[in-house]
Design an enzyme around this catalytic site. Structure first.
Site, PDB file in Angstrom:
ATOM      1  N   ASP A  26      -2.372   9.092  -6.452  1.00 49.44           N
ATOM      2  CA  ASP A  26      -3.341   8.025  -6.638  1.00 49.44           C
ATOM      3  C   ASP A  26      -4.284   8.026  -5.445  1.00 49.44           C
ATOM      4  OD1 ASP A  26      -4.418   5.609  -7.801  1.00 49.44           O
ATOM      5  OD2 ASP A  26      -3.411   4.521  -6.201  1.00 49.44           O
ATOM      6  N   ASP A  37       0.747   3.193  -5.335  1.00 50.11           N
ATOM      7  CA  ASP A  37       1.056   1.973  -4.596  1.00 50.11           C
ATOM      8  C   ASP A  37       0.997   0.717  -5.449  1.00 50.11           C
ATOM      9  OD1 ASP A  37      -1.683   1.952  -4.986  1.00 50.11           O
ATOM     10  OD2 ASP A  37      -2.102   0.949  -3.081  1.00 50.11           O
ATOM     11  N   ASP A  78       0.589   2.200 -11.241  1.00 52.66           N
ATOM     12  CA  ASP A  78       1.185   3.517 -11.022  1.00 52.66           C
ATOM     13  C   ASP A  78       2.637   3.585 -11.472  1.00 52.66           C
ATOM     14  OD1 ASP A  78      -1.157   4.468  -9.700  1.00 52.66           O
ATOM     15  OD2 ASP A  78      -0.525   3.428  -7.888  1.00 52.66           O
TER      16      ASP A  78
END
Length: 994
Positions: free
Chosen positions: A383, A643, A647
């Site tokens: 990410d 985070d 996700d």
């Protein structure tokens, strides 16, 4: 990229006009998109609202009505509520109808969970051996074999206890998702406000929240005062979003500024947060990669044992006419000595020690089997927001544009004047921090008036007196279109054209533009008109990469791990971040995951495009999940970092989910490894350490399989040749000493590989067979020399209990015990080394454990006169003979290793490489390292670490609501709405090729 991709929204596709203010208008629209979310115009429900009942099946049927986009008046009508809130009775009725606003999970019975660790074929065989020892062996005037029974049960309980401890300490993803919801909520019931548990909220409730609060449920705003919401943990967007009346706020997002009231439109599993949770642990009946390997190694050992047990049954009973009890003792030798019952325990200890070592690098391992998978990871999907970047907006000093008489430093300082120094939003904070010493934002000036940013004016303004000159001055900063329209002094067509080009350049690079203007005032009235604003500068705002991210990516590439960025942010921003990190800018918008590659392009299939891409932008949770799933289908072990709650599904699906420092509880719960310090450098340490651990496990696997071959074949041959009846209890002693020594492999000194590791079981089994047959020969040869000759008696003056030596002489049993115990343990020094065993120093723990075990073995040989088993102590002369015999036979083991590498192993690798090349040429996907492949056979070997997944599958949705993953598609930005429409037309759940 087209303008449509750079600046999503209907404005980007409007035809150009010939009016002189066209550039200003276009810039305003571009900037409006940068600093806030342009909402599509609210619509009315397309159904007769009188026919829709207040139930989940109607309210959450997107084809009938969309509570997220219709006008707010229709929301109240559909939810049958008003701004005074629900009555307590109605709220309780709806709580029964919709269920609580939380995610529930069922805890498993701890005792049953402990027993589940004894439910796999390796344990079954040992349990069968225990039954043989305690029940079937009871006969012919002899008591049950209590010694073997107790020893076997002890081994089983040790193994189960370690596995149970590991599982009970593993994180529970669903619990973490539940805990990250706001525990309290301020709600209006029957016209009065009160605070209740957020789990008690229902659709139709009126709620309020202010700065610092977590939004307790998905809601539509009915009042909004300077509201800014941080949705980064949910959508991946790096900038907090301004919200106005009618906008939607997501459950789990954080209010960064202002205060608001809203009407709840969805709760629990129907919120965006809940739909993300439904993807966590979605794969049913799957086993981890290490369990799959254990299944195959276990099957190898079981088949080997089964063949020789059947051979003994036919030979000993049918051929030699053995009595019932005598034949069972021989079969027990093969079962106890051949089954690597300690394999799960040894590997668990190795992984647990590895987890402790990773903790030194600030990485907490919540699923220890993930360490083994991390060693084989070939692709790292990361990410962007908060992972590759800091998730803190920063002024890019290298791209500051100036238009007036001021320098770049002056522009930053004046912009800092026009920023709040307390209760700052993200933009004001970035500007003030850009001047270095934040005290300079108010140094040398006297503040007379300040206008903070608001969604209507879209700018800030300060009026101040310069203490050095006493002059009144005014500075404003904000959206380019707004600021340039305010400017009346020194504004020329050339400056406007420059500004337009600069803003367009920023947009292409994914940078947000912030314009700064300045004017002076005459007299002492700070509310008076000034001499006209003049545009003096343009600042670029971006989310900068972490300091160590570029080095981390370079290190990962050097280790053979390809890095792909997967972000919810815009395509231009993703490309710019990729360029700054050296990751590459060959990225695609998320819509290609549904539409596939363009016809006639260089990519023939979507899988080929995914493999070639440096990253994807504008993705949603199920997009990340789909990318990971497809990469796994292509044969890759995939790691995913993140985070936020958005996700969590991909973190759960990935072979190794890694939650970075500062991650939400949802991400931590779904991840296998949690980083506790900023940056990704820890991941490189973790990869190297995991490869060290992998080498230790591989060394043990070769050793365990070789010992199985060595015990089974050796004692079967001796039984067939000499009717040799070795006592089962001594095999148990050998197993205990071996396993005790091998435990120290968890801290052995080994070198990590420079490429991703993989389990090549053909190589492992080949080495094991070669070593096992050779060691079998060493024992059989010794017995032959003792029984067939008097060489040792004549040369060294030693003797055994019987003369001539009988094939079941009790001292001969002790000689065989000592020979097998010593050389079997010594084999580990050969399997752990790539070159000669003496050229790769073992750890001190392994060396001393080996010496201690051999000392114990020798003491047992010298003093072991145990009446309950068929052995007798031997003289020191025989002990010396056995040691010398083993040393002589040990030396050639290295040459066997080299010979195997030069012949069999080389042939296997050439065949594998040829097959891989052929598959690459024909486009057939490789299947070398498929993860979590499900089958009944493999799931039998699971180390039962799937408790998290089982809990996730039992989320208490109450059966009232059915929410498909493909419906996880709506966000508040135009970009997200467009992709959401594409998703609605093209369902995302497609089956992958195995």
């Amino acid at each position: 990229m087209s303008d449509v991709e750079k600046v999503p929204g209907p404005q980007a596709t409007e035809p150009e006009t010939t009016t002189t203010d066209t550039p200003v208008q276009e810039k305003r629209k571009r900037e409006y998109k940068d600093f806030g979310h342009e909402q599509e115009k609210a619509t009315h429900a397309n159904v007769d609202m009188s026919t829709i009942e207040l139930k989940a099946e109607d309210l959450y049927d997107k084809e009938k009505v969309d509570l997220e986009t219709i006008v707010i008046e229709d929301v109240f009508t559909l939810l049958q509520c008003d701004e005074n809130g629900l009555t307590q009775e109605e709220a309780e009725r709806r709580l029964e109808l919709f269920g609580p606003n939380k995610l529930e999970s069922e805890e498993q019975n701890a005792f049953l969970q402990f027993l589940s660790f004894m439910w796999n074929p390796l344990s079954w065989v040992m349990e069968a051996a225990a039954l043989v020892a305690i029940a079937l062996s009871n006969g012919q005037g002899k008591p049950p074999d209590w010694q073997d029974f107790v020893g076997i049960v002890l081994l089983l309980f040790i193994n189960s206890s370690i596995g149970f401890y590991e599982e009970r300490n593993a994180g529970n993803a669903v619990k973490a998702l539940m805990d990250s919801l706001a525990p309290k909520a301020k709600v209006k019931r029957a016209g009065s406000w009160s605070e209740i548990e957020s789990s008690g909220l229902v659709p139709g409730d009126m709620v309020s929240f202010k700065i610092g609060d977590i939004v307790p449920a998905d809601c539509r705003l009915t009042e909004a005062i300077n509201v800014s919401i941080d949705q980064a943990a949910l959508t991946g967007e790096s900038l907090p979003q301004s919200k106005k009346v009618g906008d939607q706020c997501f459950s789990g997002s954080t209010c960064k500024q202002g205060e608001a009231e809203g009407v709840v439109i969805s709760t629990g599993p129907n919120t965006f947060f809940g739909r993300a949770a439904s993807l966590v642990g979605q794969d049913d009946d799957t086993t981890g990669h290490l369990q799959k390997i254990l299944a195959q190694i276990g099957s190898f050992c079981l088949i080997t044992i089964g063949i020789f047990v059947l051979a003994e049954i036919f030979c000993l009973y049918a051929g030699f006419r053995y009595q019932y009890r005598r034949g069972l003792d021989n079969i027990l030798v093969l079962l106890i000595g051949g089954i690597p019952i300690a394999m799960p325990t040894v590997l668990s200890v190795t992984l647990a020690v590895g987890a402790q070592q990773l903790a030194k690098y600030k990485a907490i391992v919540t699923r220890i089997t993930a360490i083994e998978e991390l060693a084989g990871v070939t692709i790292l999907c990361s990410d962007k927001t908060g992972t590759l970047t800091t998730n803190k907006l920063t002024i890019d000093r290298n791209t500051i544009k100036t238009y007036g008489p001021f320098s770049a430093e002056d522009v930053i300082l004046l912009a800092a004047y026009a920023s709040r120094t307390e209760n700052q939003d993200a933009i004001d904070l970035s500007v003030v921090q850009a001047i270095g010493d934040t005290s300079r934002a108010r140094a040398g000036i006297k503040l007379l008036d300040f206008k903070p940013f608001n969604p209507v004016d879209k700018r800030t303004e300060i009026t101040y007196r310069e203490e050095s000159s006493g002059k009144l001055k005014r500075v404003t900063k904000g959206m380019t279109g707004i600021i340039i329209e305010l400017c009346t002094r020194n504004k020329t067509e050339e400056i406007e054209n420059r500004l337009e080009a600069d803003v367009e350049d920023y947009a292409l690079r994914g940078l947000r533009a912030l314009a700064v203007a300045y004017e002076e005032l005459e007299g002492d009235d700070h509310e008076a008109e000034g001499n006209g604003f003049e545009l003096i500068g343009l600042l670029a705002i971006f989310d900068p990469p972490r300091e160590d991210t570029k080095q981390t990516i370079d290190d990962a590439l050097a280790l053979g791990v390809k890095v792909k960025m997967v972000t919810g942010d815009q395509l231009a921003i993703a490309k710019e971040t990729g360029r700054r990190l050296g990751l590459g800018d060959h990225m695609y918008p998320a819509k290609v995951l549904k539409d596939g590659p363009a016809p006639g392009g260089k990519h023939a299939s979507l899988d080929e495009m995914i493999m070639d891409a440096d990253g994807f932008a504008g993705v949603f949770p199920e997009h990340k999940y789909e990318i990971v799933k497809r990469l796994q289908g292509l044969g890759h072990l995939c790691a995913m970092t993140g985070d936020g709650a958005n996700d969590a599904p991909a973190l759960s699906r990935a072979n190794v989910g890694i939650a970075v420092e500062g991650a939400t509880d949802a991400a931590r719960g779904a991840a296998d490894i949690v980083l506790t310090e900023p940056g990704l450098s820890t991941i490189v340490h973790a990869i190297r350490q995991s490869r060290v651990i992998f080498q230790r496990m591989r060394n043990y696997s070769i050793y365990a399989c070789a010992v199985t071959i060595r015990i089974v074949v050796c004692f079967a041959i001796l039984a067939f040749t000499y009717k040799f009846d070795f006592p089962p209890f001594m095999i148990l002693i050998i197993a205990l000493l071996n396993d005790g020594t091998i435990m120290t492999l968890s801290v052995d000194r080994v070198l990590p590989s420079n490429t991703p590791d993989s389990w090549d079981l053909a190589e492992i089994f080949s080495f094991a067979v070669a070593y096992g047959i050779y060691l079998t020969a060493s024992t059989v040869a010794l017995v032959c020399v003792i029984l067939e000759t008097s060489f040792f008696q004549d040369k060294f003056g030693v003797s055994l209990e019987s003369f001539p030596v009988q094939h079941n002489d009790r001292q001969l049993h002790m000689v065989v015990y000592l020979q097998v115990a010593i050389i079997s343990q010594a084999l580990i020094f050969v399997t752990r080394s790539h070159s000669f065993f003496f050229m790769e120093r073992p750890s001190a723990a392994l060396f001393f454990a080996f010496c201690l075990a051999q000392l114990i073995s020798s003491i047992i040989a010298a003093y072991g006169d145990w009446g309950f088993t068929n052995i007798r102590a031997i003289s020191s002369g025989w002990i010396g003979i056995v040691w010398v015999w083993n040393i002589v036979w040990f030396v050639p083991l290295d040459w066997i290793k080299f010979a195997m590498k030069a012949t069999v192993i080389k042939s296997l690798r050439e065949r594998r490489e040829g097959k891989a090349a052929k598959e690459a040429a024909t486009g057939v996907p490789i299947t070398r390292t498929q993860s979590r492949a499900a089958s009944i056979h493999e799931s039998l070997y699971s180390n039962r670490v799937s408790f998290i997944k089982r809990a996730a599958r039992k989320v208490g949705f109450g059966g009232k609501i059915s929410m498909k993953p493909e419906e996880l598609q709506r966000f508040s930005s135009i970009q997200a709405q467009r992709v959401g429409q594409t998703l609605a037309r093209n369902p995302s759940r497609t089956a992958n090729a195995p």
